[in-house]
Motif scaffolding. Structure first.
Motif, PDB file in Angstrom:
ATOM      1  N   ALA A 191     -38.902  79.728 -25.312  1.00  0.00           N
ATOM      2  CA  ALA A 191     -39.256  80.219 -23.966  1.00  0.00           C
ATOM      3  C   ALA A 191     -40.743  80.473 -23.893  1.00  0.00           C
ATOM      4  N   LYS A 192     -41.332  80.357 -22.688  1.00  0.00           N
ATOM      5  CA  LYS A 192     -42.761  80.533 -22.483  1.00  0.00           C
ATOM      6  C   LYS A 192     -43.155  81.962 -22.804  1.00  0.00           C
ATOM      7  N   GLY A 193     -44.213  82.146 -23.658  1.00  0.00           N
ATOM      8  CA  GLY A 193     -44.678  83.478 -24.031  1.00  0.00           C
ATOM      9  C   GLY A 193     -45.506  84.110 -22.937  1.00  0.00           C
ATOM     10  N   ASP A 194     -45.804  85.373 -23.111  1.00  0.00           N
ATOM     11  CA  ASP A 194     -46.654  86.087 -22.153  1.00  0.00           C
ATOM     12  C   ASP A 194     -48.092  85.600 -22.260  1.00  0.00           C
ATOM     13  N   ASN A 195     -48.820  85.774 -21.162  1.00  0.00           N
ATOM     14  CA  ASN A 195     -50.244  85.389 -21.170  1.00  0.00           C
ATOM     15  C   ASN A 195     -51.007  86.255 -22.147  1.00  0.00           C
ATOM     16  N   GLY A 196     -52.002  85.619 -22.848  1.00  0.00           N
ATOM     17  CA  GLY A 196     -52.840  86.356 -23.780  1.00  0.00           C
ATOM     18  C   GLY A 196     -53.893  87.160 -23.044  1.00  0.00           C
ATOM     19  N   ALA A 197     -54.589  88.043 -23.806  1.00  0.00           N
ATOM     20  CA  ALA A 197     -55.676  88.854 -23.227  1.00  0.00           C
ATOM     21  C   ALA A 197     -56.848  87.967 -22.845  1.00  0.00           C
ATOM     22  N   ASP A 198     -57.654  88.414 -21.872  1.00  0.00           N
ATOM     23  CA  ASP A 198     -58.842  87.646 -21.446  1.00  0.00           C
ATOM     24  C   ASP A 198     -59.835  87.511 -22.589  1.00  0.00           C
ATOM     25  N   GLY A 199     -60.446  86.319 -22.711  1.00  0.00           N
ATOM     26  CA  GLY A 199     -61.469  86.107 -23.746  1.00  0.00           C
ATOM     27  C   GLY A 199     -62.790  86.737 -23.345  1.00  0.00           C
ATOM     28  N   SER A 200     -63.698  86.904 -24.323  1.00  0.00           N
ATOM     29  CA  SER A 200     -65.040  87.463 -24.058  1.00  0.00           C
ATOM     30  C   SER A 200     -65.895  86.415 -23.358  1.00  0.00           C
ATOM     31  N   ASP A 201     -66.979  86.867 -22.714  1.00  0.00           N
ATOM     32  CA  ASP A 201     -67.874  85.950 -21.983  1.00  0.00           C
ATOM     33  C   ASP A 201     -68.548  84.971 -22.940  1.00  0.00           C
ATOM     34  N   GLY A 202     -68.700  83.728 -22.463  1.00  0.00           N
ATOM     35  CA  GLY A 202     -69.403  82.715 -23.281  1.00  0.00           C
ATOM     36  C   GLY A 202     -70.917  82.901 -23.249  1.00  0.00           C
ATOM     37  N   ALA A 203     -71.643  82.175 -24.154  1.00  0.00           N
ATOM     38  CA  ALA A 203     -73.113  82.254 -24.197  1.00  0.00           C
ATOM     39  C   ALA A 203     -73.698  81.631 -22.947  1.00  0.00           C
ATOM     40  N   ASP A 204     -74.954  82.042 -22.625  1.00  0.00           N
ATOM     41  CA  ASP A 204     -75.635  81.484 -21.453  1.00  0.00           C
ATOM     42  C   ASP A 204     -75.840  79.967 -21.622  1.00  0.00           C
ATOM     43  N   GLY A 205     -75.690  79.207 -20.515  1.00  0.00           N
ATOM     44  CA  GLY A 205     -75.926  77.750 -20.552  1.00  0.00           C
ATOM     45  C   GLY A 205     -77.419  77.406 -20.576  1.00  0.00           C
ATOM     46  N   ARG A 206     -77.772  76.129 -20.864  1.00  0.00           N
ATOM     47  CA  ARG A 206     -79.168  75.686 -20.893  1.00  0.00           C
ATOM     48  C   ARG A 206     -79.715  75.588 -19.488  1.00  0.00           C
TER      49      ARG A 206
END
Length: 363
Positions: free
Chosen positions: A87-102
């Protein structure tokens, strides 16, 4: 096998049938989980039954030995089919923000702004450097000719110029008049007393040569003069002989039959404007227009079976005779010649029964 053993076997068959009947793909995962639980329970039941069976066997059959060691493990069972997705699991916690783009590429330049208000006039600048010199103006119109000055003294002659190239050849000039008596072509016309074309007669005479019966003496014909002159002379018998030449032409239809046994005349001729003479045997015309035709005739010589030999001469086709000399004197004979085809002469154009012709030309 007692009743208890039958009961165990029936239970095992029932379990196998239950396993084989769990074929619905929708319930397959639940069936597998249930079967695993049933198998664990069955293991306990089998162990209890094994103990009861051993004890019962010992009581009912005291003669039997002890139970032997367990048998070898059976071969591994077939690999089961893949289980159904969980069965489909629960959604995971939100990830941290990524690094700034170029940084992105520079944008395009904006449109030019409108012109500002006109500023005040600046101070006058200093004089600039001198410009480049202009081109010469066009030439003026020529002036009128001045009056002729006085004639000056003659100057010294200049050095000769280089020699010019040779000009093209001019048109051929007209044919010149015949030259004087110096040089020229001389030939003998056998059988005639006159010369051909514009040649000048030097003298006329008669043909002479070795009598045909002699085996020695001269081998060529001579044009003898009529007014002979002598120097020292005496009576002698040891000598060569000169007899008059005579036509030995019979009645072949070439010369007139009256020419037979007549003495043969001759003429010595001088072509003043020309320097070369040829006799062409087997022809009636000269080689080309550069040669001058003098006369044509027949190639004649002594008899083939004579004791003496003679040269071949071209005797005129229209012969004359020496008056008063028509006797058969066995002199130097003139006979026609014909080709011997089986001795290397090509026939045709030559012919075994035709008299060979000839022509005398000067140039």
């Amino acid at each position: 096998m007692n009743k208890l053993q039958h009961t165990i076997c029936g239970a095992l068959l029932t379990i196998m049938l239950v396993i084989m009947c769990h074929c619905n793909p929708v319930e397959e995962n639940e069936v597998v989980v249930q079967l695993q639980a049933d198998l664990e329970d069955l293991k306990g039941v089998v162990a209890s039954l094994k103990t009861v069976i051993e004890k019962s066997s010992a009581e009912n059959n005291p003669c039997e030995g002890k139970v032997g060691p367990p048998g070898l493990p059976g071969p591994p069972g077939l690999v089961g089919r893949d289980g159904r997705d969980g069965a489909k699991g629960d959604n995971g916690a939100d990830g941290s923000d990524g690094a700034d783009g170029r940084d992105g590429a520079d944008g395009r330049d904006g449109a030019d702004g409108r012109d500002g208000a006109k500023g005040e006039n600046g101070a006058d600048g200093g004089d600039g450097a001198d410009g480049l010199q202009g081109r010469d103006g066009a030439d003026g119109l020529p002036g009128r000719d001045g009056r002729d000055g006085e004639k000056g003294a003659a100057g010294t002659s200049g050095a000769p110029g280089d020699e010019g190239r040779e000009g093209a050849a001019g048109e051929p000039g007209p044919k010149g008049d015949p030259g004087d008596t110096a040089g020229g072509a001389v030939y003998t016309r056998w059988g005639r007393t006159t010369c051909g074309s514009d040649a000048v007669l030097i003298y006329e005479g008669f043909a002479g040569g070795t009598p045909w019966e002699n085996s020695g003496g001269g081998g060529n014909y001579q044009c003898m003069v009529y007014d002979a002159e002598y120097n020292r002379h005496n009576s002698f018998s040891t000598a060569g002989f000169v007899a008059a030449g005579e036509y030995d032409t019979f009645s072949f239809g070439i010369f007139s039959s009256s020419a037979h046994k007549q003495n043969t005349p001759c003429a010595i001729c001088h072509a003043k404007a020309r320097s070369s003479t040829i006799m062409v045997s087997g022809k009636r015309s000269c080689p080309d227009n550069d040669w001058t035709f003098e006369y044509e005739g027949y190639l004649m010589s002594g008899w083939y079976n004579s004791d003496s030999r003679t040269t071949y001469e071209c005797v005129d086709a229209e012969p004359e005779y020496v008056d008063g000399e028509s006797a058969d004197n066995h002199g130097a004979l003139f006979l026609f010649n014909r080709a011997v085809c089986d001795k290397g002469v090509s026939c045709p154009p030559y012919h075994a029964n035709k008299a060979i012709t000839c022509v005398v030309c000067t140039k």
